[in-house]
Design a protein around this motif. Structure first.
Motif, PDB file in Angstrom:
ATOM      1  N   LYS A 106       0.785  -1.171  -0.224  1.00  0.00           N
ATOM      2  CA  LYS A 106      -0.167   0.060  -0.018  1.00  0.00           C
ATOM      3  C   LYS A 106       0.916   1.385  -0.063  1.00  0.00           C
ATOM      4  N   LEU A 107       2.189   1.290   0.737  1.00  0.00           N
ATOM      5  CA  LEU A 107       2.845   2.334   0.716  1.00  0.00           C
ATOM      6  C   LEU A 107       3.442   2.421  -0.639  1.00  0.00           C
ATOM      7  N   ARG A 108       3.806   1.531  -1.387  1.00  0.00           N
ATOM      8  CA  ARG A 108       4.474   1.549  -2.921  1.00  0.00           C
ATOM      9  C   ARG A 108       3.264   2.210  -3.636  1.00  0.00           C
ATOM     10  N   GLU A 109       2.038   1.774  -3.550  1.00  0.00           N
ATOM     11  CA  GLU A 109       0.682   2.258  -4.506  1.00  0.00           C
ATOM     12  C   GLU A 109       0.499   3.725  -4.183  1.00  0.00           C
ATOM     13  N   GLU A 110       0.708   4.001  -2.641  1.00  0.00           N
ATOM     14  CA  GLU A 110       0.490   5.433  -2.385  1.00  0.00           C
ATOM     15  C   GLU A 110       1.543   6.401  -2.853  1.00  0.00           C
ATOM     16  N   PHE A 111       2.728   5.878  -2.821  1.00  0.00           N
ATOM     17  CA  PHE A 111       4.005   6.534  -3.320  1.00  0.00           C
ATOM     18  C   PHE A 111       3.839   6.515  -4.884  1.00  0.00           C
ATOM     19  N   ASN A 112       3.707   5.641  -5.727  1.00  0.00           N
ATOM     20  CA  ASN A 112       3.596   5.635  -6.991  1.00  0.00           C
ATOM     21  C   ASN A 112       2.588   6.774  -7.469  1.00  0.00           C
ATOM     22  N   ARG A 113       1.376   6.592  -6.946  1.00  0.00           N
ATOM     23  CA  ARG A 113       0.105   7.740  -7.247  1.00  0.00           C
ATOM     24  C   ARG A 113       0.789   9.105  -7.034  1.00  0.00           C
ATOM     25  N   ALA A 114       1.211   9.318  -5.965  1.00  0.00           N
ATOM     26  CA  ALA A 114       1.915  10.623  -5.935  1.00  0.00           C
ATOM     27  C   ALA A 114       2.928  11.026  -7.014  1.00  0.00           C
ATOM     28  N   ALA A 115       4.021  10.355  -7.134  1.00  0.00           N
ATOM     29  CA  ALA A 115       4.925  10.311  -8.057  1.00  0.00           C
ATOM     30  C   ALA A 115       4.343  10.432  -9.500  1.00  0.00           C
ATOM     31  N   ALA A 155      13.957   9.010  -1.000  1.00  0.00           N
ATOM     32  CA  ALA A 155      13.588   9.862  -2.349  1.00  0.00           C
ATOM     33  C   ALA A 155      13.614   9.057  -3.596  1.00  0.00           C
ATOM     34  N   CYS A 156      12.887   9.578  -4.489  1.00  0.00           N
ATOM     35  CA  CYS A 156      12.906   9.058  -5.986  1.00  0.00           C
ATOM     36  C   CYS A 156      12.805  10.237  -6.621  1.00  0.00           C
ATOM     37  N   ASP A 157      13.873  10.465  -7.554  1.00  0.00           N
ATOM     38  CA  ASP A 157      14.118  11.326  -8.502  1.00  0.00           C
ATOM     39  C   ASP A 157      13.149  11.315  -9.685  1.00  0.00           C
ATOM     40  N   LEU A 158      12.156  12.414  -9.995  1.00  0.00           N
ATOM     41  CA  LEU A 158      11.560  12.267 -10.951  1.00  0.00           C
ATOM     42  C   LEU A 158      11.700  13.308 -12.238  1.00  0.00           C
ATOM     43  N   TRP A 159      12.888  13.714 -12.194  1.00  0.00           N
ATOM     44  CA  TRP A 159      13.442  14.453 -13.545  1.00  0.00           C
ATOM     45  C   TRP A 159      13.802  13.391 -14.459  1.00  0.00           C
ATOM     46  N   GLU A 160      13.502  13.833 -15.546  1.00  0.00           N
ATOM     47  CA  GLU A 160      13.778  12.786 -16.881  1.00  0.00           C
ATOM     48  C   GLU A 160      14.857  12.410 -17.052  1.00  0.00           C
ATOM     49  N   HIS A 161      16.022  13.176 -16.529  1.00  0.00           N
ATOM     50  CA  HIS A 161      17.267  12.506 -16.782  1.00  0.00           C
ATOM     51  C   HIS A 161      17.529  11.229 -15.892  1.00  0.00           C
ATOM     52  N   ALA A 162      16.610  10.940 -14.855  1.00  0.00           N
ATOM     53  CA  ALA A 162      16.610   9.912 -13.789  1.00  0.00           C
ATOM     54  C   ALA A 162      16.124   8.471 -14.678  1.00  0.00           C
ATOM     55  N   TYR A 163      15.576   8.719 -15.572  1.00  0.00           N
ATOM     56  CA  TYR A 163      14.676   7.477 -16.265  1.00  0.00           C
ATOM     57  C   TYR A 163      14.848   7.673 -17.679  1.00  0.00           C
ATOM     58  N   TYR A 174       9.635   3.080 -14.657  1.00  0.00           N
ATOM     59  CA  TYR A 174      11.014   3.572 -13.735  1.00  0.00           C
ATOM     60  C   TYR A 174      10.625   3.164 -12.338  1.00  0.00           C
ATOM     61  N   LEU A 175       9.452   3.530 -11.841  1.00  0.00           N
ATOM     62  CA  LEU A 175       9.029   3.394 -10.536  1.00  0.00           C
ATOM     63  C   LEU A 175       8.832   1.703 -10.150  1.00  0.00           C
ATOM     64  N   GLN A 176       8.687   0.893 -10.971  1.00  0.00           N
ATOM     65  CA  GLN A 176       8.838  -0.394 -11.044  1.00  0.00           C
ATOM     66  C   GLN A 176      10.201  -0.773 -10.526  1.00  0.00           C
ATOM     67  N   ALA A 177      11.140  -0.304 -11.385  1.00  0.00           N
ATOM     68  CA  ALA A 177      12.618  -0.702 -11.497  1.00  0.00           C
ATOM     69  C   ALA A 177      13.018   0.148 -10.201  1.00  0.00           C
ATOM     70  N   PHE A 178      12.687   1.287  -9.752  1.00  0.00           N
ATOM     71  CA  PHE A 178      13.020   1.878  -8.458  1.00  0.00           C
ATOM     72  C   PHE A 178      12.878   0.951  -7.179  1.00  0.00           C
ATOM     73  N   TRP A 179      11.542   0.363  -7.166  1.00  0.00           N
ATOM     74  CA  TRP A 179      11.208  -0.555  -5.999  1.00  0.00           C
ATOM     75  C   TRP A 179      12.107  -1.599  -5.943  1.00  0.00           C
TER      76      TRP A 179
END
Length: 192
Positions: A106-115, A155-163, A174-179
């Protein structure tokens, strides 16, 4: 004393196949390096030159803040990842996540939704508020929870250069890979 570009805490190809060496070269070697260089150019010969990076972030604004915050955010982000990480948190962190979110999924789902809801460049964070509660926040551009009362945990970097080099404009992949790379030991060690 100038701010140094910290070395990555692992070899540049260690996060493969989730994040490639080419992405780390671009992200760390180019973008983070540019932030550190811009920061050093701005603080040279000032009273800020003797401060720690966190102090510069807290004491600055405008372009100086952007460079300092991005340098700090990136250094923090690299600590949040580890090649032998992913999986599930344990100990006090797992207990806190269960109380706050129900479970790690649920943390991952909420985090992903926000990201995914953040339009443009920025960061997604798991933070701990002064009262001990955990929360997910997003910040635009270089903004960081470091300037507030909450303790950044993840922290998860959401700038395009991150992914972009690995996933083009597919932030969800990218978020799937991040986790798969989250360094839960680092996150848990930051709990207060």
């Amino acid at each position: 004393m100038p701010v140094e570009l910290p070395d990555l805490p692992y070899p540049r190809d260690a996060l493969q196949p989730h994040l490639t060496a080419a992405t780390l070269d671009l992200h760390h070697g180019h973008h983070q390096r540019a932030d550190v260089d811009a920061l050093n150019a701005r603080i040279a010969g000032t009273e800020l030159a003797d401060l720690a990076l966190e102090e510069i972030v807290r004491a600055s604004q405008g372009g100086l803040f952007e460079a300092a915050a991005q340098a700090w955010n990136h250094a923090f982000y690299w600590q949040c990842l580890h090649p032998r990480a992913g999986g599930e948190p344990h100990g006090a962190l797992a207990d806190r996540i269960a109380r706050q979110f129900g479970d790690t999924q649920k943390l991952r789902e909420e985090f992903n939704r926000a990201a995914l809801a953040l339009s443009g460049s920025g960061w997604a964070w798991l933070v701990q508020h002064p009262d001990g509660r955990l929360a997910i926040v997003t910040t635009r551009n270089a903004n960081t929870p470091l300037t507030g009362d909450s303790t950044p945990l993840l922290a998860c970097d959401l700038w395009e250069h991150a992914y972009y080099a690995d996933f083009q404009d597919d932030r969800g992949r990218y978020l799937q890979a991040f986790w798969k790379l989250v360094n839960w030991d680092f996150v848990g060690a930051r709990l207060r």
